[in-house]
Design a protein around this motif. Sequence first.
Motif, PDB file in Angstrom:
ATOM      1  N   ALA A 103       0.814  -1.223   0.000  1.00  0.00           N
ATOM      2  CA  ALA A 103       0.000   0.000   0.000  1.00  0.00           C
ATOM      3  C   ALA A 103       0.846   1.272   0.000  1.00  0.00           C
ATOM      4  N   ASN A 104       1.921   1.301   0.783  1.00  0.00           N
ATOM      5  CA  ASN A 104       2.762   2.493   0.809  1.00  0.00           C
ATOM      6  C   ASN A 104       3.364   2.746  -0.570  1.00  0.00           C
ATOM      7  N   PHE A 105       3.652   4.013  -0.861  1.00  0.00           N
ATOM      8  CA  PHE A 105       4.293   4.336  -2.142  1.00  0.00           C
ATOM      9  C   PHE A 105       5.538   5.173  -1.884  1.00  0.00           C
ATOM     10  N   PHE A 106       6.364   5.336  -2.911  1.00  0.00           N
ATOM     11  CA  PHE A 106       7.611   6.076  -2.747  1.00  0.00           C
ATOM     12  C   PHE A 106       7.843   7.042  -3.895  1.00  0.00           C
ATOM     13  N   PHE A 107       8.662   8.046  -3.644  1.00  0.00           N
ATOM     14  CA  PHE A 107       9.250   8.907  -4.667  1.00  0.00           C
ATOM     15  C   PHE A 107      10.764   8.844  -4.509  1.00  0.00           C
ATOM     16  N   LEU A 108      11.480   8.707  -5.619  1.00  0.00           N
ATOM     17  CA  LEU A 108      12.929   8.898  -5.627  1.00  0.00           C
ATOM     18  C   LEU A 108      13.183  10.333  -6.061  1.00  0.00           C
ATOM     19  N   PHE A 109      13.776  11.118  -5.169  1.00  0.00           N
ATOM     20  CA  PHE A 109      14.019  12.529  -5.454  1.00  0.00           C
ATOM     21  C   PHE A 109      15.130  12.687  -6.491  1.00  0.00           C
ATOM     22  N   LYS A 110      15.165  13.849  -7.115  1.00  0.00           N
ATOM     23  CA  LYS A 110      16.293  14.167  -7.986  1.00  0.00           C
ATOM     24  C   LYS A 110      17.561  14.242  -7.131  1.00  0.00           C
ATOM     25  N   ASN A 545      11.124  17.304  -9.796  1.00  0.00           N
ATOM     26  CA  ASN A 545      11.916  16.994  -8.611  1.00  0.00           C
ATOM     27  C   ASN A 545      11.928  15.506  -8.277  1.00  0.00           C
ATOM     28  N   ILE A 546      11.258  14.713  -9.112  1.00  0.00           N
ATOM     29  CA  ILE A 546      11.153  13.273  -8.880  1.00  0.00           C
ATOM     30  C   ILE A 546      11.752  12.536 -10.072  1.00  0.00           C
TER      31      ILE A 546
END
Length: 609
Positions: A103-110, A545-546
């Motif tokens: 269920a959790n999600f993620f972003f990889l930042f720049k 930014n992602i």
Amino acid sequence: MKISQDVPGNATFAQEDSLPRVPLPTLEASCERFLAWCAPLLNPDERAATEAEVTAFLRPEGPGRVLHGALEAYDAAKGVHSWLDTFWPYRYLGRRDRIALNANFFFLFKDSGQPQVERAAGLIAGAVNYKRQLDQGLIPPVVQRGQPQSMVQNKFLFSATRIPGAQQDTVRSPYTEEWPGPSEARHIVVFFRGGMFKLDVLGPDGVPHSLDDLEAGLRAVLKAGAEPTGAATSVGHLTTMARAEWAAAREALLACHPRNADALDDVETALFCVALEDFAPADTQETCDQLLYGDRGNRWFDKAVSFIVFADGRAGINVEHCELDGTTILSFTDALHSTPAEEQSQQSGARSQGLPTLEPIVFELDDALRAQVRSAADAFAAYGAATATSTVSFEDFGSKAAKTLRVSPDAFVQAAYQLAHQRAKGHLGATYESIATRQYRHGRTEAMRVVTPGIRDFVTAMEDPAADADTRRAAFRAAAEQHVARAKECQLGQAPEQHLWELELIQRRRGAELGVREQPALYRTPGWLTMRDDYLSTSSAPSANIQYFGFGSTSSRCIGVAYVLLPDRFNLYLSTPLAVADQMRTFADRLREAVAELRELLGSERPGD
């Protein structure tokens, strides 16, 4: 869970009550749309069986009328913001499987080019500044296409924690009757090598610590946690368990020793978590995997917001989904990256106050709990290993290229997904796409189903060796037009799935009281079961930014497709159970081919066609 009255004068939330309510579709409209939406995935016999049960559901004294009447009464009740007010807690807090990876999600930042400690301190300073602005009402409501958007989700960015329950989870957060107004917590929780540390980021008078102070505090964590914690004592592992099991383990923690209540309180009231990793992932895909389900006891998956910073300074965020959608986290992420950390720190009024207060968070465990922690760690490691993932990157294609082909960028990529899926698996399959509806009061998302008659006809034309280019282009244009029209319907709340699903949930909760003692047969029809059996689950997060966005798949044969579509690039993170990994990899290969093929097909279109 009820939200208390907004803080007077807080401009961030001031427009919420003036936003239009989420429209409640008529029963006839939802049933008509449901039949239209599921039809392209059914054969004639399945369509006929589904239509018969919809007719029974709609009859004057039928179950649909009774259940919809109850929903209309609820929607009109005092204090109800939306007819979806009970739907969302059930959908997210009612799930009983593990939320980690599922269920959790993620972003990889720049990338920032900064070392680990400087990067982490900058993210902390930016987040603290965002909270200060939020508390003071200085963040203006987001406006899209001239429409203000709901900002309620921002109340769950800081000090919000999901609490496991035996039957349904709850949320511990500010802005509630139990905890009125914004959080006054001054600390965060920092993880390192399985150890947990309470680190004050605000001084005793509420003034933020300076960047230098924060860096000193993080270095103190690295020193204090240099010796890895044993696998059996990293309590964060328990947050990877199925929810009822974790609820029982949490009760056992509380019963084991009085100190554990204080330790849980420190974690649950913390503004957010920061996980410092002692390694650098080998490549981008491993970085994404670590953001989604990396662990080593270094996570508290129930925390609304967890920043993760690797040894080489790469960073991202893992988000608990029950009260936060991607659009809110996008705004938060953009705010963190749009202004240098030094400036963020200055804006917050930070000043040097010396080394921040730092305390280890220690849980007292008995043999049974230690065994449970170890078991949870092993089970989650195996679950992660049973998940296949892949990154796909198009450096020469983005929304700008799609627009030069006179097509909606999202319609283009969704058509490419369907063509790639047909070629990878030999058939079309139900496809979910999330559509934001935050222009409504307490609005969140609507469920769009992508496979339209136009999509079906387009894929058929592309797979027909006898179809010429003009035929294929015409089929594509028709499919794209239908896609855009359906997306607009969803944005306006004119979609059937959540409406009909909530009617089913009303029957489960109140069926005996309402005289609808059995689940209506509509919910066992080929149409309902097929439309909601995801083969592709898609969602986009467009931000410069992602680098990547990701989440787990939703079923044993589903491919999760999280994508970042920007003017000049198109990045995807795919996930699926390991058993069907080959199909996912084939899908990725076919997708690369489909994008190139569609660009060539549309690019060769003659002017005026």
